[in-house]
Design a protein around this motif. Structure first.
Motif, PDB file in Angstrom:
ATOM      1  N   ALA A   1       0.867  -1.183   0.000  1.00  0.00           N
ATOM      2  CA  ALA A   1       0.000   0.000   0.000  1.00  0.00           C
ATOM      3  C   ALA A   1       0.900   1.228   0.000  1.00  0.00           C
ATOM      4  CB  ALA A   1      -0.909   0.014   1.216  1.00  0.00           C
ATOM      5  N   GLU A   2       0.835   2.014  -1.054  1.00  0.00           N
ATOM      6  CA  GLU A   2       1.691   3.198  -1.141  1.00  0.00           C
ATOM      7  C   GLU A   2       1.126   4.362  -0.337  1.00  0.00           C
ATOM      8  OE1 GLU A   2       2.867   4.081  -5.169  1.00  0.00           O
ATOM      9  OE2 GLU A   2       2.943   1.959  -5.685  1.00  0.00           O
ATOM     10  N   ARG A   3      -0.152   4.285   0.014  1.00  0.00           N
ATOM     11  CA  ARG A   3      -0.769   5.321   0.864  1.00  0.00           C
ATOM     12  C   ARG A   3      -1.064   4.738   2.237  1.00  0.00           C
ATOM     13  NH1 ARG A   3      -6.059   7.180  -1.924  1.00  0.00           N
ATOM     14  NH2 ARG A   3      -6.221   8.318   0.056  1.00  0.00           N
ATOM     15  N   ALA A   4      -1.043   5.590   3.258  1.00  0.00           N
ATOM     16  CA  ALA A   4      -1.350   5.155   4.617  1.00  0.00           C
ATOM     17  C   ALA A   4      -2.816   4.735   4.700  1.00  0.00           C
ATOM     18  CB  ALA A   4      -1.071   6.279   5.609  1.00  0.00           C
ATOM     19  N   TYR A   5      -3.083   3.624   5.390  1.00  0.00           N
ATOM     20  CA  TYR A   5      -4.447   3.107   5.509  1.00  0.00           C
ATOM     21  C   TYR A   5      -4.737   2.707   6.956  1.00  0.00           C
ATOM     22  CZ  TYR A   5      -2.115  -1.463   5.477  1.00  0.00           C
ATOM     23  OH  TYR A   5      -1.301  -2.522   5.770  1.00  0.00           O
TER      24      TYR A   5
ATOM     25  N   PRO B   1     -15.866   0.183   4.850  1.00  0.00           N
ATOM     26  CA  PRO B   1     -15.836  -0.647   3.648  1.00  0.00           C
ATOM     27  C   PRO B   1     -15.636   0.204   2.392  1.00  0.00           C
ATOM     28  CG  PRO B   1     -17.634  -1.307   5.076  1.00  0.00           C
ATOM     29  CD  PRO B   1     -17.084  -0.038   5.651  1.00  0.00           C
ATOM     30  N   GLY B   2     -14.611  -0.143   1.618  1.00  0.00           N
ATOM     31  CA  GLY B   2     -14.317   0.604   0.406  1.00  0.00           C
ATOM     32  C   GLY B   2     -13.660   1.943   0.650  1.00  0.00           C
ATOM     33  N   ASP B   3     -13.340   2.239   1.909  1.00  0.00           N
ATOM     34  CA  ASP B   3     -12.739   3.534   2.243  1.00  0.00           C
ATOM     35  C   ASP B   3     -11.714   3.306   3.353  1.00  0.00           C
ATOM     36  OD1 ASP B   3     -12.176   6.212   2.464  1.00  0.00           O
ATOM     37  OD2 ASP B   3     -13.984   6.704   3.600  1.00  0.00           O
ATOM     38  N   ILE B   4     -10.571   2.743   2.977  1.00  0.00           N
ATOM     39  CA  ILE B   4      -9.600   2.319   3.982  1.00  0.00           C
ATOM     40  C   ILE B   4      -8.483   3.331   4.228  1.00  0.00           C
ATOM     41  CG2 ILE B   4     -10.044  -0.079   3.356  1.00  0.00           C
ATOM     42  CD1 ILE B   4      -7.269  -0.126   2.035  1.00  0.00           C
ATOM     43  N   TYR B   5      -8.338   4.325   3.328  1.00  0.00           N
ATOM     44  CA  TYR B   5      -7.162   5.181   3.399  1.00  0.00           C
ATOM     45  C   TYR B   5      -7.345   6.369   4.345  1.00  0.00           C
ATOM     46  CZ  TYR B   5      -5.559   2.389  -0.490  1.00  0.00           C
ATOM     47  OH  TYR B   5      -5.183   1.317  -1.277  1.00  0.00           O
ATOM     48  N   VAL B   6      -6.230   6.774   4.945  1.00  0.00           N
ATOM     49  CA  VAL B   6      -6.214   7.910   5.874  1.00  0.00           C
ATOM     50  C   VAL B   6      -6.457   9.202   5.107  1.00  0.00           C
ATOM     51  CG1 VAL B   6      -4.731   9.261   7.409  1.00  0.00           C
ATOM     52  CG2 VAL B   6      -4.664   6.754   7.488  1.00  0.00           C
ATOM     53  N   LYS B   7      -7.228  10.073   5.709  1.00  0.00           N
ATOM     54  CA  LYS B   7      -7.495  11.380   5.108  1.00  0.00           C
ATOM     55  C   LYS B   7      -6.809  12.462   5.937  1.00  0.00           C
ATOM     56  CE  LYS B   7     -11.948  10.109   3.078  1.00  0.00           C
ATOM     57  NZ  LYS B   7     -11.783   8.684   3.388  1.00  0.00           N
ATOM     58  N   PRO B   8      -6.430  13.576   5.286  1.00  0.00           N
ATOM     59  CA  PRO B   8      -5.746  14.643   6.011  1.00  0.00           C
ATOM     60  C   PRO B   8      -6.508  15.066   7.266  1.00  0.00           C
ATOM     61  CG  PRO B   8      -5.685  15.082   3.662  1.00  0.00           C
ATOM     62  CD  PRO B   8      -6.572  13.887   3.852  1.00  0.00           C
TER      63      PRO B   8
ATOM     64  N   SER C   1       9.549  15.849   6.804  1.00  0.00           N
ATOM     65  CA  SER C   1       8.448  16.510   6.103  1.00  0.00           C
ATOM     66  C   SER C   1       7.638  15.511   5.269  1.00  0.00           C
ATOM     67  CB  SER C   1       9.002  17.622   5.210  1.00  0.00           C
ATOM     68  OG  SER C   1       7.978  18.211   4.441  1.00  0.00           O
ATOM     69  N   ARG C   2       8.339  14.649   4.535  1.00  0.00           N
ATOM     70  CA  ARG C   2       7.640  13.622   3.740  1.00  0.00           C
ATOM     71  C   ARG C   2       6.925  12.630   4.632  1.00  0.00           C
ATOM     72  NH1 ARG C   2      10.365   9.866  -0.201  1.00  0.00           N
ATOM     73  NH2 ARG C   2       8.265   9.049  -0.446  1.00  0.00           N
ATOM     74  N   PHE C   3       7.553  12.287   5.745  1.00  0.00           N
ATOM     75  CA  PHE C   3       6.934  11.351   6.676  1.00  0.00           C
ATOM     76  C   PHE C   3       5.582  11.898   7.142  1.00  0.00           C
ATOM     77  CE2 PHE C   3       6.054  10.218  11.108  1.00  0.00           C
ATOM     78  CZ  PHE C   3       5.999   8.839  11.027  1.00  0.00           C
ATOM     79  N   ASP C   4       5.552  13.183   7.502  1.00  0.00           N
ATOM     80  CA  ASP C   4       4.297  13.786   7.966  1.00  0.00           C
ATOM     81  C   ASP C   4       3.223  13.741   6.883  1.00  0.00           C
ATOM     82  OD1 ASP C   4       5.123  14.391  10.551  1.00  0.00           O
ATOM     83  OD2 ASP C   4       5.949  16.337   9.970  1.00  0.00           O
ATOM     84  N   LYS C   5       3.621  13.951   5.641  1.00  0.00           N
ATOM     85  CA  LYS C   5       2.646  13.911   4.545  1.00  0.00           C
ATOM     86  C   LYS C   5       2.114  12.494   4.337  1.00  0.00           C
ATOM     87  CE  LYS C   5       4.383  17.926   2.026  1.00  0.00           C
ATOM     88  NZ  LYS C   5       5.037  18.414   0.796  1.00  0.00           N
ATOM     89  N   ILE C   6       3.004  11.501   4.439  1.00  0.00           N
ATOM     90  CA  ILE C   6       2.565  10.106   4.301  1.00  0.00           C
ATOM     91  C   ILE C   6       1.597   9.753   5.426  1.00  0.00           C
ATOM     92  CG2 ILE C   6       3.335   7.695   4.418  1.00  0.00           C
ATOM     93  CD1 ILE C   6       5.970   8.661   3.069  1.00  0.00           C
ATOM     94  N   LEU C   7       1.963  10.103   6.655  1.00  0.00           N
ATOM     95  CA  LEU C   7       1.119   9.806   7.815  1.00  0.00           C
ATOM     96  C   LEU C   7      -0.233  10.500   7.712  1.00  0.00           C
ATOM     97  CD1 LEU C   7       0.805   8.578  10.664  1.00  0.00           C
ATOM     98  CD2 LEU C   7       1.935  10.628  11.566  1.00  0.00           C
ATOM     99  N   ASN C   8      -0.258  11.687   7.112  1.00  0.00           N
ATOM    100  CA  ASN C   8      -1.471  12.492   7.028  1.00  0.00           C
ATOM    101  C   ASN C   8      -2.311  12.162   5.792  1.00  0.00           C
ATOM    102  OD1 ASN C   8      -3.045  14.498   8.267  1.00  0.00           O
ATOM    103  ND2 ASN C   8      -2.302  16.062   6.844  1.00  0.00           N
TER     104      ASN C   8
ATOM    105  N   ASP D   1      -5.399   3.885  16.989  1.00  0.00           N
ATOM    106  CA  ASP D   1      -5.762   2.925  15.956  1.00  0.00           C
ATOM    107  C   ASP D   1      -4.585   2.685  15.016  1.00  0.00           C
ATOM    108  OD1 ASP D   1      -8.227   2.826  17.034  1.00  0.00           O
ATOM    109  OD2 ASP D   1      -9.326   3.317  15.213  1.00  0.00           O
ATOM    110  N   GLU D   2      -4.566   1.492  14.425  1.00  0.00           N
ATOM    111  CA  GLU D   2      -3.480   1.160  13.504  1.00  0.00           C
ATOM    112  C   GLU D   2      -3.550   1.999  12.241  1.00  0.00           C
ATOM    113  OE1 GLU D   2      -2.110  -2.355  10.405  1.00  0.00           O
ATOM    114  OE2 GLU D   2      -3.497  -2.866  12.028  1.00  0.00           O
ATOM    115  N   VAL D   3      -2.428   2.641  11.919  1.00  0.00           N
ATOM    116  CA  VAL D   3      -2.241   3.319  10.635  1.00  0.00           C
ATOM    117  C   VAL D   3      -0.996   2.704  10.010  1.00  0.00           C
ATOM    118  CG1 VAL D   3      -1.722   5.484   9.455  1.00  0.00           C
ATOM    119  CG2 VAL D   3      -3.301   5.477  11.410  1.00  0.00           C
TER     120      VAL D   3
END
Length: 305
Positions: free
Chosen positions: A122-126, A136-143, A182-189, A152-154
Motif C-alpha cells: 500500500a503506497e498510501r497510509a491506511y 468498507p471501500g474507504d480504507i485510506y487515511v485522510k488529512p 516533512s515527507r513522513f508527515d505527509k505520508i502519515l497524514n 488505531d493502527e495506521v
C-alpha cells in the motif's frame, strides 16, 4: 682522480642498515616499506580477521544471522577465536530440512516472499483491519485524521504499523531509508505516498529487526530456515509483545516438538478471523510443508482492496 665536489643524490632512497656480527650491511628501500601498510601478524589477530571475513561473506548471503554476529564479538571480546566461531556456526547455521521437498533457501528470502505477499503493498497510509476509522471501500487515511494521540493502527508499505511502532520511532526509521521528516508527515497524514522501493527497504529493515526480537524471545534457540521464516512472519504481524503473549517463544525454549509448536502457531489468533488463514499457513511453513511459503504469501490479511 677528480676531487670536484659532487651534488648529493637527493632521490636515492637506498640506505644501509648495519648488520651484526661483522656481516655486510643490508640495503633496504624505505619506499617499499611505506607502500605496504604495517600488518598485525599476531597469530590470534590473523585468525580473527580471517574468521571475520568468512562471517561477513555468510551474513551478506543471508546464511548467518546478522544481529547474532554483532552480539558474538561483544560476548567474546574484540577477537574471534576458533571455538567462538565453531559455537556460532553450530547455533546459527540452519540445519537440513526435515524431509525432501521441504522449503529450502535462506530464511531471509522465504520471510521476504511470505510477508511481502500476505501484507500486500500500500503506497498510501491506511487504517488497520480492526480500526473504527476504517470503512468498507474507504480504507485510506485522510488529512487531519491522525494526531499524536491516535491509537488505531495506521499502516503503509508492506503492513508497517506507523502508530503501533510509535509515531516518533517510525519517523526515525523512515529517515534511515531516505524519507525525511516533512515527507513522513505527509505520508502519515494521507497526503503523500511511499514508493515501492522505499516500501521494500522498510520491509527488509523490519524483517531483520523482528529476527532480532525473535532471537531474544527464544533465547537464541537454533532454528531451521523454514522455522525462522515462519516465526519472523508472526513477529512482523503480532509485534514482539503480542508474539510473546502467544506462549510460542516459551515452547521453543522448552524444546517442544516441531508439531507442538506448529499447532500453537495455527491456533495463535483464535479471535481474529482475518488472520486465521495466515496462522495456518505459517504453521505449515514451520513444519516444513512444501509450498508453504507461497501459501503464506497467498493469504490476505490487510484487505487492501
Amino acid at each position: 682522480m677528480d676531487t670536484t665536489p659532487q651534488p648529493p643524490i637527493l632521490n636515492d632512497p637506498w640506505t644501509e642498515t648495519p648488520a651484526a656480527d661483522g656481516k655486510p650491511p643490508i640495503l633496504r628501500d624505505p619506499r617499499q616499506e611505506l607502500a605496504v601498510p604495517p600488518r598485525n601478524t599476531d597469530p590470534e589477530h590473523v585468525l580473527s580477521q580471517a574468521i571475520d571475513d568468512n562471517v561477513n561473506q555468510q551474513v551478506s548471503a543471508g546464511s548467518l544471522f546478522l544481529n547474532q554476529v554483532n552480539q558474538q564479538q561483544g560476548e567474546h571480546g574484540p577477537l574471534w577465536s576458533l571455538q567462538s566461531f565453531l559455537d556460532h556456526m553450530t547455533n546459527n547455521t540452519p540445519s537440513a530440512p526435515p524431509f525432501p521437498g521441504a522449503p529450502q533457501g535462506p530464511w531471509v528470502s522465504m520471510a521476504n516472499e511470505a510477508i511481502g505477499g500476505t501484507e500486500g503493498l500500500a503506497e498510501r497510509a491506511y487504517w488497520g483491519v480492526y480500526s473504527k476509522n476504517r470503512k468498507p471501500g474507504d480504507i485510506y487515511v485522510k488529512p487531519g485524521q491522525v494526531t499524536a494521540d491516535t491509537k488505531d493502527e495506521v499502516s503503509v508499505g508492506y503492513g508497517y504499523n506507523i502508530t503501533g511502532n510509535g509515531i516518533e520511532n517510525s519517523r526515525k526509521l523512515f529517515a534511515q531509508i531516505g524519507i525525511d521528516s516533512s515527507r513522513f508527515d505527509k505520508i502519515l497524514n494521507g497526503e503523500g505516498t511511499i514508493s515501492p522501493d522505499e516500501a521494500l527497504r522498510l520491509r527488509e529493515v523490519k524483517i531483520q529487526e523482528m529476527n532480532g526480537y525473535l532471537n531474544n524471545l527464544t533465547g537464541n534457540a537454533p532454528l531451521k530456515d523454514n522455522q525462522r521464516a515462519a516465526l519472523v512472519s508472526m513477529v512482523y504481524n503480532f509485534g514482539p509483545g503480542g508474539f510473546k503473549k502467544t506462549g510460542i517463544p516459551d515452547l521453543i525454549k522448552q524444546g517442544a516438538s516441531d508439531q507442538t509448536v506448529a499447532n500453537a502457531i495455527a491456533n495463535a489468533s483464535p479471535n481474529q478471523k482475518a488472520l486465521q488463514g495466515r496462522r495456518k499457513a505459517e504453521a505449515m511453513l514451520y513444519a516444513g510443508v512444501n509450498g508453504a511459503v507461497q501459501q503464506v504469501a497467498g493469504t490476505t490479511t490487510n484487505y487492501l482492496k
